[in-house]
Design an enzyme around this catalytic site. Structure first.
Site, PDB file in Angstrom:
ATOM      1  CD  GLU A 161      -3.024  -1.029   2.250  1.00 19.65           C
ATOM      2  OE1 GLU A 161      -4.129  -1.566   2.067  1.00 19.65           O
ATOM      3  OE2 GLU A 161      -2.721  -0.431   3.308  1.00 19.65           O
ATOM      4  CD  GLU A 318      -4.240  -5.653   2.368  1.00 21.01           C
ATOM      5  OE1 GLU A 318      -5.026  -4.961   3.056  1.00 21.01           O
ATOM      6  OE2 GLU A 318      -3.014  -5.514   2.403  1.00 21.01           O
TER       7      GLU A 318
END
Length: 684
Positions: A161, A318
């Site tokens: 991320e 995710e």
């Protein structure tokens, strides 16, 4: 790419045919050794065939500067391989270990107000720090060299991320890198001074060293400086991404590389369309934000991810099985939501469905975040739903590798306009770029009309109707391209605060909407933003029952061919145009001057859709109750039908080979509440 990751060499019993990947982030370092074999057994029971490993393992892998511990990771990799599970191996660089930040505190980010961002959470590093990069790339090389030939390795997962917590750093490292970026963009100080409009407020620069990031200032920082710092910050992280990628490609040239984007909610600092070409396949993380448009937002984000990937399959790295831990109130998912949420991503192009995380943590900041194996263990409703989804994804193996079939409607999503339209010292601080785009998408969903979320890099000619909400930044080449699109038969719809500035955030002079003024056949001398809570009524073109908020415009029609579709009934501009449309060439260009919200747009859109010849592909009784998405491979279509309601929905006349979900009837199909059906059809 993704559908072919899982081949026989990746584990005994592997299936050579493409299949959908299924799994999670796996963090075995959080658990004692005796849990690991049980994990692999349960993974096989659930149908898991791919996990991401090592994401936050730097401190475990490298306990000290010259000390390395790969033994535990070797064992995990071997266990997963023996279980037939592939590994998307992270480079472990997401968060530096305590020994590194203690020895080199100069790698820590600095806020706009000069505060240091200290260790204790995650992602506490400067994207432009040469010290951090040296240590991180050393780790990346060690990882690549050690696992280059490991049979479990199917892909590399760069960092994690990127930019989630450190996109904007105002340190001296960032200042130096910003100046270098500006030199490359503008070449000369004269060009920079012109672009930044530094004649205003005595800001003219006479030396590059005088230029700083937009740190805390006495008033509004220079707007173009702010915009360029946003561009620079995205580029700085992209450059770091490429540095890790280059090491991996040097050592393991045959192993594909990805990183997880965050196309969701308000995450806007990273220009993902610009990043997408730097990796081998696009990956994304997404979490539902409870609210009236929660599943619309999920669909929107998955759709936008597909647009960023240019319609090619992508990796859902995710999402959550149930509640998260970081919202103000963390709501558990209802029965059926786990499967519907997952399959909605697949409907919009995901060839991998993965969760954070495999086993719910017993300690740490995310211990209340749901997982595939919850605190209650495998004897739980969550795990049973996880295993059932694994069965469904096996049934959908034929879908793997298929691409998005273009819709007839495209919604343009532009990062420069997102960044610039929400800056300070504007007509209103209440403008929400993403919400406006989402409202148009929600309205189309309510009408049963498929739409693609696309970027300005997309081939716009694919679409009969193109909606460009708040397209604030319009460089001259884009204005020319939109005019060409309309002249050759396309139908453009844009909104308030569009076409106002160029790429330097300079006003297009001569009246608004600037670069689009002639194409739209209107002129606006002055904006009319509305106070918070203030609304106006409209009439005409299905707007009679709707209200406008946020914005109004005093519109003068300048082209006799421009028609007024709706007018203001109340407010300062009562009786004046609110929605216009000008025919041009074989197409048309329409303008919507107020925020109507999803419900109001649903009233207006039939007029705009009819003008472009666009209709819903769904039976009338299913429109608004069912979302349709289509993937295709050659002459084969895979039609996903997603029940947006809590009631059964009949779909008369809908036919095809049922791969999963739904109940066939004599004249079509019935969707169960919150259910998803997938049909295989011939394109002819």
């Amino acid at each position: 790419m993704i559908s072919t990751l899982l081949t026989p060499q990746n584990g005994p019993g592997g299936d050579p045919a493409p299949r959908l990947a299924y799994g999670a982030d796996y963090n075995p370092e959080q658990w004692p050794r005796e849990v690991w074999e049980e994990d692999v057994r349960l993974m096989r029971e659930a149908g898991v065939n791919l996990v991401s490993v090592g994401i936050f393992s730097w401190a475990r892998i490298q306990p000290a500067r010259d000390e390395w511990d790969f033994g535990w990771l070797d064992e995990v990799m071997d266990l997963l391989h023996a279980g037939g599970i592939g590994v998307d191996l992270a480079t472990a660089t997401a968060s530096p270990p305590p020994w590194l930040t203690t020895a080199h505190p100069e790698i820590l980010p600095v806020t706009a107000s000069g505060e240091t961002v200290w260790p204790g959470a995650r992602q506490h590093w400067r994207p432009t720090s040469p010290v951090f990069r040296d240590h991180a790339l050393r780790l990346v090389r060690k990882m690549a060299e050690r696992y280059a030939g490991h049979p479990a390795l199917v892909a590399w997962h760069i960092s994690n991320e990127l930019g989630c917590h450190n996109i904007y750093d105002y340190s001296d490292d960032a200042a130096g890198a910003f100046r270098d970026w500006l030199r490359a963009r503008y070449t000369t100080l004269d060009s920079l001074n012109h672009a930044w409009g530094t004649a205003f407020w005595s800001q003219r620069y006479s030396d590059w060293q005088q230029i700083l990031p937009p740190r805390l200032a006495a008033s509004h920082p220079n707007p173009t400086q702010q915009l360029d710092f946003k561009r620079f910050s995205s580029d700085a992280l992209k450059e770091y991404l490429c540095a890790e990628r280059d090491v991996l490609r040097e050592v393991t040239p045959d192993v594909p590389v990805t990183t997880n984007f965050m196309v969701m909610g308000g995450t806007k600092g990273m220009n993902y369309p610009d990043w997408a070409g730097e990796i081998d396949f696009v990956s994304n993380d997404h979490y539902v934000h409870p609210g009236p448009q929660d599943r619309d937002e999920l669909s929107f984000s998955a759709n936008l991810t597909s647009g960023i990937a240019d319609g090619l399959p992508w990796f859902l790295m995710e999402h959550s099985t149930s509640a998260v831990n970081w919202q103000a109130v963390n709501v558990a998912k209802r029965p059926g939501d786990l499967a519907r949420d997952s399959l909605l991503h697949v409907a919009h192009g995901a060839d991998a469905v993965c969760f954070f995380q495999w086993r719910q943590s017993a300690a740490g900041a995310e211990k209340y975040h749901s997982a595939m194996v919850p605190h209650a263990g495998a004897d739980s409703e969550v795990f049973r739903a996880v295993a059932a989804l694994g069965d469904t994804l096996r049934e959908l193996a034929p879908v793997a590798g298929s691409e998005r079939e273009p819709a007839k409607v495209g919604i343009v999503y532009d990062w420069d306009s997102w960044w610039a339209s929400e800056q300070d010292s504007h007509p209103t601080s209440l403008l929400d770029y993403r919400q406006e785009a989402l409202d148009w998408y929600s309205a189309l969903l309510s009408l049963g009309v498929r739409a693609d979320i696309v970027t300005t890099r997309t081939d716009l000619d694919r679409y009969d109707l193109l909606v460009a909400p708040v397209l604030h930044v319009v460089p001259a080449p884009l204005a020319k391209e939109l005019a060409r699109y309309v002249e050759t038969g396309g139908h453009l719809v844009t909104t308030y605060f569009s076409g106002v500035v160029d790429e330097n955030d300079h006003i297009w002079l001569g009246g608004h909407p600037g670069a689009l003024r002639d194409l739209l056949g209107i002129r606006i001398d002055e904006f009319g933003p509305l106070l918070d809570g203030e609304t106006v009524r409209l009439e005409g073109a299905g707007t009679d029952t709707g209200t406008g908020s946020l914005w109004t415009d005093r519109i003068t029609v300048t082209d006799p061919s421009t028609e007024v579709l709706a007018s203001y009934r109340t407010g300062t501009y009562a009786g004046m145009p609110a929605v216009t449309r000008r025919p041009a060439g074989r197409g048309s260009a329409a303008y919507v001057s107020t925020r109507l919200g999803a419900a109001g747009l649903a009233g207006l859109l039939p007029e705009l859709l009819a003008g472009a010849g666009v209709e819903s592909e769904l039976p009338p009784s299913a429109r608004g109750r069912v979302e349709q998405a289509v993937r295709h491979h050659g002459d084969t279509r895979y039609v996903f039908l997603v029940n947006r309601t809590d009631e059964p929905v009949p779909l008369p006349g809908v036919t095809g080979e049922l791969l999963t979900g739904g109940t066939g009837t004599e004249d079509g199909l019935v969707l169960e509440p919150r259910g998803v059906a997938v049909l295989r059809q011939s394109a002819h």
